[in-house]
Design a protein around this motif. Structure first.
Motif: not given
Length: 310
Positions: A13-37
């Motif tokens: 369960r801890g590994l899943i939470v870590a993966s969600l945190v990682s993906s959340g941070i990754g998507y945060a980097f792209t907030t100023s760009y068009h999602a499809l791009e």
């Protein structure tokens, strides 16, 4: 039905939470760009990095597979490519909260056939109640829901894709080839993404800056989550992985809050005690509770399934 508190399941369960945190941070980097791009370069860099990691650790994805594995690889590749386009398109037609609420249906549907079959047992009943609480918390966190038919169809398509990902990874694990199969599937999905992106957005979006940011996001949203999810699947079942993945909405909300506090994301990111924090606590409590349930043995299932008087 007693809960299981063994270290292996806690680690899963801890590994899943870590993966969600990682993906959340990754998507945060792209907030100023068009999602499809950013979809295609994110997928490409993440898949290539995952491939390099597998080669370095002696788990080459380029090997001889039997027909059932090829079917799973193709199914995962199609699902991963589809969600990379459907999810941002759904967000553009609806809003992020509505899409997140619909997509959670996909995570909560993992293993639903088995849960429904065992609904008469304490384990099945607790699963149904706990998953209903998770869904209620998601709706509370993302209310009001807004939508129109095309956006909703894309959101439901995304829900199928996330269900497909967890389900297929579970089946690949049974073959002992989850890491190799997932790597090859993501490699196959990468070139397929460039065609719809160029058709929908043209070619003006291509830039070194975009590829750098998307590449960094690809490491955090694809490579690390795949490694962590497969590691979790070796410790807990795909049913537990699915319900833990429903924490993505509150985890991403808290990542957004932290980003706003550091000045990295728009400053309107706020969480009030009610309903946001109450919803997050409800989702987290129900998800951890359900993923702690110990599945009954075959004999116990048969005993509980017998009608009274027999």
């Amino acid at each position: 039905m007693s809960s299981s508190l063994d270290p292996g399941r806690l680690a899963g369960r801890g590994l899943i939470v870590a993966s969600l945190v990682s993906s959340g941070i990754g998507y945060a980097f792209t907030t100023s760009y068009h999602a499809l791009e950013v979809a295609a370069p994110m997928q490409t860099v993440g898949a290539l990095a995952l491939c390099v990691l597998m080669l370095l650790t002696g788990r080459s994805p380029f090997r001889q597979y039997e027909r059932p594995m090829w079917w799973l690889i193709g199914r995962l590749a199609v699902g991963n490519a589809a969600v990379a386009v459907l999810y941002p398109y759904a967000v553009s037609r609806l809003n992020l909260g509505t899409v997140a609420a619909v997509v959670v249906l996909g995570y909560l549907s993992v293993g639903s056939k088995r849960i429904w079959h065992l609904r008469a047992t304490a384990w099945g009943f607790k699963h149904l109640c706990g998953r209903s609480l998770v869904l209620g918390g998601i709706l509370m966190l993302n209310w009001p829901l807004q939508g129109e038919i095309v956006g909703l169809l894309c959101a439901f398509g995304s829900a199928w894709c996330v269900w497909n990902t967890v389900t297929v990874l579970g089946k690949m694990k049974d073959h002992g080839l989850a890491d190799q199969g997932a790597t090859l599937a993501n490699l196959l999905a990468a070139p397929a993404l460039f065609v719809p992106v160029f058709l929908l957005r043209g070619g003006d979006w291509v830039s070194p800056d975009l590829f750098f940011v998307a590449g960094l996001a690809g490491l955090l949203t694809l490579m690390l989550p795949v490694v962590l999810t497969n590691a979790a699947l070796r410790r807990i079942s795909e049913l537990d992985v699915g319900v833990m993945q429903s924490l993505s909405t509150p985890v991403h909300a808290m990542v957004a809050l932290a980003g706003a506090a550091m000045g990295r994301l728009p400053s309107d990111q706020r969480l009030t005690f009610f309903p946001e924090w109450v919803a997050i606590l409800l989702i987290a409590g129900a998800a951890f509770g359900v993923s702690s349930l110990k599945e009954p043995s075959g004999g116990a299932v048969r005993v509980r399934a017998q009608p009274s008087g027999k």
